[in-house]
Design an enzyme around this catalytic site. Structure first.
Site, PDB file in Angstrom:
ATOM      1  N   GLN A 154      79.998  59.801  -7.295  1.00 22.40           N
ATOM      2  CA  GLN A 154      80.810  60.715  -6.487  1.00 22.40           C
ATOM      3  C   GLN A 154      81.354  61.850  -7.353  1.00 22.40           C
ATOM      4  O   GLN A 154      81.822  61.612  -8.465  1.00 22.40           O
ATOM      5  CB  GLN A 154      81.984  59.965  -5.842  1.00 22.40           C
ATOM      6  CG  GLN A 154      81.573  58.990  -4.749  1.00 22.40           C
ATOM      7  CD  GLN A 154      81.167  59.670  -3.447  1.00 22.40           C
ATOM      8  OE1 GLN A 154      81.018  60.891  -3.368  1.00 22.40           O
ATOM      9  NE2 GLN A 154      80.946  58.866  -2.419  1.00 22.40           N
TER      10      GLN A 154
ATOM     11  N   TYR B 191      73.968  50.435  -0.333  1.00 19.58           N
ATOM     12  CA  TYR B 191      73.937  51.799  -0.876  1.00 19.58           C
ATOM     13  C   TYR B 191      74.985  51.896  -1.990  1.00 19.58           C
ATOM     14  O   TYR B 191      75.874  52.737  -1.975  1.00 19.58           O
ATOM     15  CB  TYR B 191      74.204  52.843   0.223  1.00 19.58           C
ATOM     16  CG  TYR B 191      73.283  52.717   1.407  1.00 19.58           C
ATOM     17  CD1 TYR B 191      72.093  53.427   1.453  1.00 19.58           C
ATOM     18  CD2 TYR B 191      73.596  51.867   2.464  1.00 19.58           C
ATOM     19  CE1 TYR B 191      71.228  53.300   2.536  1.00 19.58           C
ATOM     20  CE2 TYR B 191      72.745  51.725   3.551  1.00 19.58           C
ATOM     21  CZ  TYR B 191      71.565  52.445   3.581  1.00 19.58           C
ATOM     22  OH  TYR B 191      70.721  52.309   4.655  1.00 19.58           O
TER      23      TYR B 191
ATOM     24  N   ASP C 222      77.601  52.704   2.541  1.00 22.65           N
ATOM     25  CA  ASP C 222      77.910  54.060   2.073  1.00 22.65           C
ATOM     26  C   ASP C 222      76.598  54.842   1.949  1.00 22.65           C
ATOM     27  O   ASP C 222      76.176  55.208   0.861  1.00 22.65           O
ATOM     28  CB  ASP C 222      78.627  53.952   0.716  1.00 22.65           C
ATOM     29  CG  ASP C 222      79.112  55.298   0.205  1.00 22.65           C
ATOM     30  OD1 ASP C 222      79.026  56.293   0.939  1.00 22.65           O
ATOM     31  OD2 ASP C 222      79.569  55.347  -0.951  1.00 22.65           O
TER      32      ASP C 222
ATOM     33  N   CYS D 263      79.228  60.372   4.755  1.00 22.61           N
ATOM     34  CA  CYS D 263      79.384  61.773   4.362  1.00 22.61           C
ATOM     35  C   CYS D 263      78.826  62.699   5.431  1.00 22.61           C
ATOM     36  O   CYS D 263      78.661  63.885   5.200  1.00 22.61           O
ATOM     37  CB  CYS D 263      78.711  62.029   3.011  1.00 22.61           C
ATOM     38  SG  CYS D 263      76.974  61.572   2.987  1.00 22.61           S
TER      39      CYS D 263
HETATM   40  N1  SAH Z   1      78.465  53.677  -3.013  1.00 25.97           N
HETATM   41  C1  SAH Z   1      78.090  54.529  -4.092  1.00 25.97           C
HETATM   42  C2  SAH Z   1      76.902  55.444  -3.793  1.00 25.97           C
HETATM   43  C3  SAH Z   1      76.876  56.137  -2.465  1.00 25.97           C
HETATM   44  S1  SAH Z   1      75.692  57.432  -2.307  1.00 25.97           S
HETATM   45  C4  SAH Z   1      79.284  55.320  -4.581  1.00 25.97           C
HETATM   46  O1  SAH Z   1      80.348  55.286  -3.959  1.00 25.97           O
HETATM   47  O2  SAH Z   1      79.184  55.970  -5.626  1.00 25.97           O
HETATM   48  C5  SAH Z   1      74.366  56.730  -1.454  1.00 25.97           C
HETATM   49  C6  SAH Z   1      73.463  55.853  -2.283  1.00 25.97           C
HETATM   50  O3  SAH Z   1      72.422  55.396  -1.423  1.00 25.97           O
HETATM   51  C7  SAH Z   1      72.776  56.511  -3.460  1.00 25.97           C
HETATM   52  O4  SAH Z   1      73.064  55.806  -4.635  1.00 25.97           O
HETATM   53  C8  SAH Z   1      71.264  56.424  -3.125  1.00 25.97           C
HETATM   54  O5  SAH Z   1      70.477  56.161  -4.258  1.00 25.97           O
HETATM   55  C9  SAH Z   1      71.232  55.262  -2.167  1.00 25.97           C
HETATM   56  N2  SAH Z   1      70.129  55.204  -1.196  1.00 25.97           N
HETATM   57  C10 SAH Z   1      69.543  56.208  -0.511  1.00 25.97           C
HETATM   58  N3  SAH Z   1      68.633  55.730   0.357  1.00 25.97           N
HETATM   59  C11 SAH Z   1      68.640  54.388   0.230  1.00 25.97           C
HETATM   60  C12 SAH Z   1      67.926  53.322   0.860  1.00 25.97           C
HETATM   61  N4  SAH Z   1      67.018  53.554   1.811  1.00 25.97           N
HETATM   62  N5  SAH Z   1      68.195  52.062   0.489  1.00 25.97           N
HETATM   63  C13 SAH Z   1      69.131  51.806  -0.474  1.00 25.97           C
HETATM   64  N6  SAH Z   1      69.829  52.762  -1.100  1.00 25.97           N
HETATM   65  C14 SAH Z   1      69.590  54.045  -0.762  1.00 25.97           C
END
Ligand code: SAH
Length: 458
Positions: free
Chosen positions: A287, A316, A385, A412
């Site tokens: 973030q 995620y 997320d 988001c």
């Molecule tokens: N929760 C974390 C990251 C959120 S951002 C934080 O707060 O920092 C969203 C995340 O989803 C990213 O790390 C991205 O790599 C992941 N992502 C995107 N598509 C995805 C999918 N199909 N399956 C699993 N993860 C995914």
């Protein structure tokens, strides 16, 4: 058949009646909407029509006859032109209200959820200079290497020195690096001809640690004067702990290439969130607004009804920050992310913080969910997320089968949040309890929302 109430280049007196979700002023001419940059509701302006489309047009302000009480002087016109700070002409209070009503409207329009109160947007005390990460295109302009940002809807570089919403230490570093790149005669990338070398600079700086990572994204395998450049940077910018090169030969908008090599120091920086230390690699998501991320996670922690007997899922998960913030409160945390480097970081981050009750999986979230569900995992809470495109129906199906007591949805993108909430609440036993927007991206139209869903059946 070309019956539009306005013509291109026509000048009109209009009153702004609304804002689009991107913060453009809206004026209606015989029901035909015109979108106008740098114009706020209530303002009367003389506008010139720039473009006439089928359902709406664009215009620009020539003169402003009245001024909204929500207006503040702009920091820099270039921040509007590039879209870096599209709300910079609004007071911060008005920005927060805009985001709250944005969420409310979208939940109603897309999710059909009109009776859910959206809490006031949680803002930050100092809503500038917050970004801990920069991704800056490097181009040649009038024979000189420049850094800056693209003009909106184009790839034309606007040179910028003060990025306003970025950590000022990152802005200063960019200027130092720009001078060194000029001195060592590094050739910037030429997008039109797909020639040249240096495409982007990516910089990350830890909010608490002040550790800095610099990534050169190059079209060529070779980076000219590499050794001298790296040496000069380390000398000029002592916070630097990591210098990387990312080789990106493709014709693409994807910034980082697949191959990343270490030119100096380590392949990651470390920083803290809610008292825990995290390593962050270049390809991992992290973030960009550290203080507000802590506020966001605090809200998720407060929403969750969990104890030492409970398992949770952090879907995620990125580098594991949400799950690890919960780990001491629960029996076990299961996390999944699609980026293998992020999962490597999450595993290391668990070790680094002496946390042993976690499992991290590099996979598509929907795949991992389906597998966990088949294995009989019964999480008390599922935290999600996802990126802007939101969840998939198959993810939601797997989540519903696990029947968690709570689902905490961090989003988001209010539009996909609303779409997904509909699937959790219509023909499924969940109720939207709370909706809390958090301002992670001041001066921009981006909205982050934490939403608490609870199960209505035992
Ligand atoms: N929760 C974390 C990251 C959120 S951002 C934080 O707060 O920092 C969203 C995340 O989803 C990213 O790390 C991205 O790599 C992941 N992502 C995107 N598509 C995805 C999918 N199909 N399956 C699993 N993860 C995914």
């Amino acid at each position: 058949m070309n019956e539009y109430p306005v013509r291109k280049n026509e000048q009109l007196e209009v009153t702004i009646c609304d804002l689009t979700h991107e913060g453009l002023g809206v004026a209606k001419v015989a029901h035909y909407p015109l979108f106008i940059e740098n114009a706020l509701p209530g303002e009367q302006v003389t506008a010139q029509v720039l473009k006439v489309g089928k359902n709406f047009g664009y215009a620009k302000v020539l003169t402003r006859q009245t001024t909204s009480p929500d207006r503040v002087p702009m920091h820099d016109q270039a921040l509007l032109r590039t879209g870096i700070a599209p709300l910079q002409h609004m007071t911060y209070g008005a920005q927060l209200l805009f985001k709250q009503s944005q969420v409310q409207n979208v939940l109603k329009k897309i999710g059909g959820l009109s009776d859910i109160p959206v809490l006031p947007t949680l803002g930050m005390a100092q809503p500038q200079g917050y970004r801990n990460k920069a991704q800056i295109p490097v181009r040649m302009l009038n024979g000189q290497l420049e850094v800056g940002f693209y003009r909106k809807n184009s790839h034309q570089l606007v040179p910028i020195e003060d990025f306003y919403i970025q950590d000022p230490a990152i802005d200063r570093a960019l200027l130092v690096i720009r001078e060194l790149l000029r001195r060592f005669q590094i050739v910037p990338y030429d997008e039109q001809n797909h020639t040249g070398s240096l495409r982007h600079l990516m910089i990350r700086r830890g909010y608490y640690s002040h550790e800095m990572m610099i990534v050169f994204v190059t079209k060529t395998k070779k980076l000219h004067a590499k050794t001298e450049l790296v040496q000069a940077i380390v000398q000029a910018l002592p916070e630097t702990v990591s210098i990387l090169q990312s080789y990106q030969p493709e014709k693409t908008n994807v910034i980082l290439g697949k191959h990343i090599t270490v030119l100096y120091g380590k392949a990651f920086i470390e920083d803290q969130l809610l008292g825990k230390t995290y390593r962050i690699s270049a390809p991992s998501f992290y973030q960009v607004n550290t203080l507000q991320t802590e506020a966001l996670y605090q809200i998720a922690l407060a929403f969750a009804n969990v104890g030492q007997q409970d398992c949770i899922i952090d879907a995620y998960c990125g580098i594991g920050t949400i799950g690890l913030s919960f780990a001491q409160r629960v029996k076990h945390v299961y996390g999944v992310d699609i980026v293998p480097e992020a999962i490597e970081d999450a595993k290391k981050n668990a070790q680094r913080n002496h946390i042993t009750n976690t499992t991290w999986v590099a996979d598509q979230a929907e795949q991992a969910m389906a597998k966990w569900q088949q294995d009989g995992l019964k999480p008390k809470v599922i935290l999600v997320d996802p990126p802007r495109k939101g969840l998939t129906p198959s993810f939601i199906q797997a989540a519903l089968k696990m029947a968690p007591e709570q689902i905490i949805y961090i989003s988001c993108n209010p539009a996909t949040l609303a779409r997904d909430l509909k699937l959790f609440t219509q023909d499924a036993p969940y109720r939207v309890e709370k909706v809390q927007p958090v301002d992670l991206f001041p001066q921009t139209f981006h909205v982050e929302t934490v939403c608490l869903l609870t199960r209505t059946e035992k």
